[in-house]
Design a protein around this motif. Structure first.
Motif, PDB file in Angstrom:
ATOM      1  N   SER A   1       5.462  47.699  18.426  1.00 30.13           N
ATOM      2  CA  SER A   1       5.029  47.858  17.041  1.00 30.13           C
ATOM      3  C   SER A   1       3.858  46.558  16.700  1.00 30.13           C
ATOM      4  O   SER A   1       3.748  45.536  17.292  1.00 30.13           O
ATOM      5  N   ALA A   2       3.216  46.968  15.600  1.00 28.04           N
ATOM      6  CA  ALA A   2       2.005  45.795  15.229  1.00 28.04           C
ATOM      7  C   ALA A   2       2.716  44.876  14.342  1.00 28.04           C
ATOM      8  O   ALA A   2       2.074  43.870  14.339  1.00 28.04           O
ATOM      9  N   ALA A   3       3.826  45.283  13.671  1.00 27.68           N
ATOM     10  CA  ALA A   3       4.683  44.420  12.848  1.00 27.68           C
ATOM     11  C   ALA A   3       5.967  44.791  12.774  1.00 27.68           C
ATOM     12  O   ALA A   3       6.401  45.870  12.979  1.00 27.68           O
ATOM     13  N   VAL A   4       6.986  43.746  12.822  1.00 31.11           N
ATOM     14  CA  VAL A   4       8.349  44.073  12.832  1.00 31.11           C
ATOM     15  C   VAL A   4       8.958  43.440  11.571  1.00 31.11           C
ATOM     16  O   VAL A   4       8.242  41.744  11.187  1.00 31.11           O
ATOM     17  N   VAL A   5       9.626  44.062  10.721  1.00 30.92           N
ATOM     18  CA  VAL A   5      10.297  43.429   9.517  1.00 30.92           C
ATOM     19  C   VAL A   5      11.750  43.246   9.967  1.00 30.92           C
ATOM     20  O   VAL A   5      12.456  44.050  10.258  1.00 30.92           O
ATOM     21  N   CYS A   6      12.241  41.900   9.556  1.00 32.02           N
ATOM     22  CA  CYS A   6      13.416  41.800   9.505  1.00 32.02           C
ATOM     23  C   CYS A   6      14.181  41.576   8.135  1.00 32.02           C
ATOM     24  O   CYS A   6      13.524  40.852   7.327  1.00 32.02           O
ATOM     25  N   ILE A   7      15.380  42.094   7.898  1.00 32.21           N
ATOM     26  CA  ILE A   7      15.634  41.977   6.506  1.00 32.21           C
ATOM     27  C   ILE A   7      16.462  40.358   6.300  1.00 32.21           C
ATOM     28  O   ILE A   7      16.865  40.358   5.039  1.00 32.21           O
ATOM     29  N   SER A   8      16.356  39.460   7.006  1.00 34.08           N
ATOM     30  CA  SER A   8      16.851  38.330   6.796  1.00 34.08           C
ATOM     31  C   SER A   8      16.452  37.321   7.477  1.00 34.08           C
ATOM     32  O   SER A   8      15.883  37.746   8.769  1.00 34.08           O
ATOM     33  N   GLU A   9      16.279  36.040   7.398  1.00 30.41           N
ATOM     34  CA  GLU A   9      15.818  34.888   8.451  1.00 30.41           C
ATOM     35  C   GLU A   9      16.959  35.145   9.603  1.00 30.41           C
ATOM     36  O   GLU A   9      16.383  34.632  10.808  1.00 30.41           O
ATOM     37  N   ASN A  10      18.169  35.464   9.324  1.00 30.69           N
ATOM     38  CA  ASN A  10      18.968  35.347  10.336  1.00 30.69           C
ATOM     39  C   ASN A  10      18.817  36.392  11.330  1.00 30.69           C
ATOM     40  O   ASN A  10      18.865  36.169  12.533  1.00 30.69           O
ATOM     41  N   THR A  11      18.418  37.693  11.016  1.00 31.68           N
ATOM     42  CA  THR A  11      18.030  38.578  11.762  1.00 31.68           C
ATOM     43  C   THR A  11      16.763  38.178  12.628  1.00 31.68           C
ATOM     44  O   THR A  11      16.786  38.496  13.789  1.00 31.68           O
ATOM     45  N   LYS A  12      15.816  37.670  12.126  1.00 37.38           N
ATOM     46  CA  LYS A  12      14.609  37.087  12.770  1.00 37.38           C
ATOM     47  C   LYS A  12      14.847  35.954  14.040  1.00 37.38           C
ATOM     48  O   LYS A  12      14.157  36.223  15.032  1.00 37.38           O
TER      49      LYS A  12
ATOM     50  N   ASP B   1      18.000  36.035  15.432  1.00 34.89           N
ATOM     51  CA  ASP B   1      18.280  36.717  16.429  1.00 34.89           C
ATOM     52  C   ASP B   1      17.217  37.423  17.444  1.00 34.89           C
ATOM     53  O   ASP B   1      17.462  37.458  18.427  1.00 34.89           O
ATOM     54  N   LEU B   2      16.285  37.979  16.773  1.00 29.86           N
ATOM     55  CA  LEU B   2      15.490  38.801  17.444  1.00 29.86           C
ATOM     56  C   LEU B   2      14.625  37.739  18.373  1.00 29.86           C
ATOM     57  O   LEU B   2      14.422  38.307  19.456  1.00 29.86           O
ATOM     58  N   MET B   3      14.382  36.582  17.831  1.00 32.29           N
ATOM     59  CA  MET B   3      13.603  35.495  18.836  1.00 32.29           C
ATOM     60  C   MET B   3      14.473  35.201  19.734  1.00 32.29           C
ATOM     61  O   MET B   3      13.878  34.924  21.043  1.00 32.29           O
ATOM     62  N   ARG B   4      15.670  35.156  19.447  1.00 28.57           N
ATOM     63  CA  ARG B   4      16.478  34.466  20.635  1.00 28.57           C
ATOM     64  C   ARG B   4      16.819  35.583  21.648  1.00 28.57           C
ATOM     65  O   ARG B   4      16.917  35.367  22.934  1.00 28.57           O
ATOM     66  N   LEU B   5      17.025  36.917  21.515  1.00 27.24           N
ATOM     67  CA  LEU B   5      17.384  38.144  22.230  1.00 27.24           C
ATOM     68  C   LEU B   5      15.919  38.525  22.825  1.00 27.24           C
ATOM     69  O   LEU B   5      15.934  39.116  23.939  1.00 27.24           O
ATOM     70  N   MET B   6      14.869  38.302  22.459  1.00 29.73           N
ATOM     71  CA  MET B   6      13.487  38.838  22.666  1.00 29.73           C
ATOM     72  C   MET B   6      12.568  37.727  22.630  1.00 29.73           C
ATOM     73  O   MET B   6      11.622  37.957  21.694  1.00 29.73           O
TER      74      MET B   6
END
Length: 260
Positions: free
Chosen positions: A36-47, A49-54
């Motif tokens: 994806s050119a951009a990724v939208v997360c619906i909360s800072e918490n999900t962001k 998680d994304l940065m930790r897992l990926m």
């Protein structure tokens, strides 16, 4: 050559599921995010998680855009006909959603059983095993389970409930929290994952996932002055979130990417 944008709601599958379904879900999700050119997360918490897992995903392409809350949810100014409520107004608390382990439904049921509150469960019907377990915890007259509830009915139930009890240990966002707040319903929730950034300041946040902690928060519902303040602040907090704002944020992101 299309510009791809992926919205990530949570990482429930990665954190709480296993087996083939989890592997397929995660493979598809990770592939979509990486392409994806951009990724939208619906909360800072999900962001987070994304940065930790990926960790290979660049933070610069991750954008936080919050969900909104429907105007269907609002403070009612008239008293309902008693038969439209599952219990007398003000005598019950609401538990809504799935009953996976991390949602802590049984912690809720056990805590409620030792109080004078009734429990309204909104979600899938109780299984025979769950019904048997509930019967061992509290009398049948103390709880009801409703499924396929309309937004209008849910707004009614929230308006006349003593509280929404939402002790989930993990949420990508936590939309029922805002729906309840908009409906002038106090919210007892667990201070973890996305909940602190969504719920706003409130004395009803649980610091621990224990029956005693939940019972302590339930006891605060008898403090009229405190609860009136919680209701007022809840409405103010929920008004910060709207689907119009979400749409505008998405439009701005699409326009930025189209010009890149």
């Amino acid at each position: 050559n299309a510009i791809n944008i992926t919205t990530v709601h949570d990482f429930t599958y990665e954190l709480f599921r296993s087996g083939l379904r989890q592997k397929m879900h995660t493979w598809q999700k990770y592939a979509a995010i990486r392409h994806s050119a951009a990724v939208v997360c619906i909360s800072e918490n999900t962001k987070r998680d994304l940065m930790r897992l990926m960790p290979d995903v660049q933070e610069s392409k991750i954008h936080v855009i919050y969900n909104g809350v429907s105007d269907v949810y609002h403070k009612l100014l008239t008293q309902p006909e008693p038969e439209k409520l599952p219990f007398p107004a003000g005598s019950y608390v609401v538990f809504i959603g799935r009953r996976d382990e991390y949602k802590n439904f049984w912690l809720t049921a056990n805590a409620i059983a030792h109080t004078h509150w009734n429990l309204l469960v909104i979600g899938s019907q109780l299984t025979p095993r769950e019904q048997k377990k509930m019967q061992a915890i509290m009398p049948a007259s103390q709880y009801k389970c409703l499924s396929r509830v309309s937004d209008e009915s849910l707004n009614l139930y929230y308006n006349h409930a003593a509280a929404l009890v939402y002790p989930s240990s993990y949420e990508g966002f936590g939309l029922p929290v805002l729906e309840a707040q908009r409906s002038c319903c106090p919210v007892i929730a667990y201070n973890a994952s996305s909940i602190p950034e969504i719920i706003g300041e409130t004395p009803l946040l649980m610091k621990e996932l224990t029956e005693k902690e939940l019972a302590d928060k339930l006891s605060l519902l008898n403090n009229t002055e405190l609860i009136n303040s919680v209701k007022s602040e809840g409405i103010k907090n929920s008004n910060k979130f709207s689907w119009e704002r979400m749409a505008n944020d998405y439009s701005a992101l699409y326009e930025d990417l189209s010009r890149a």
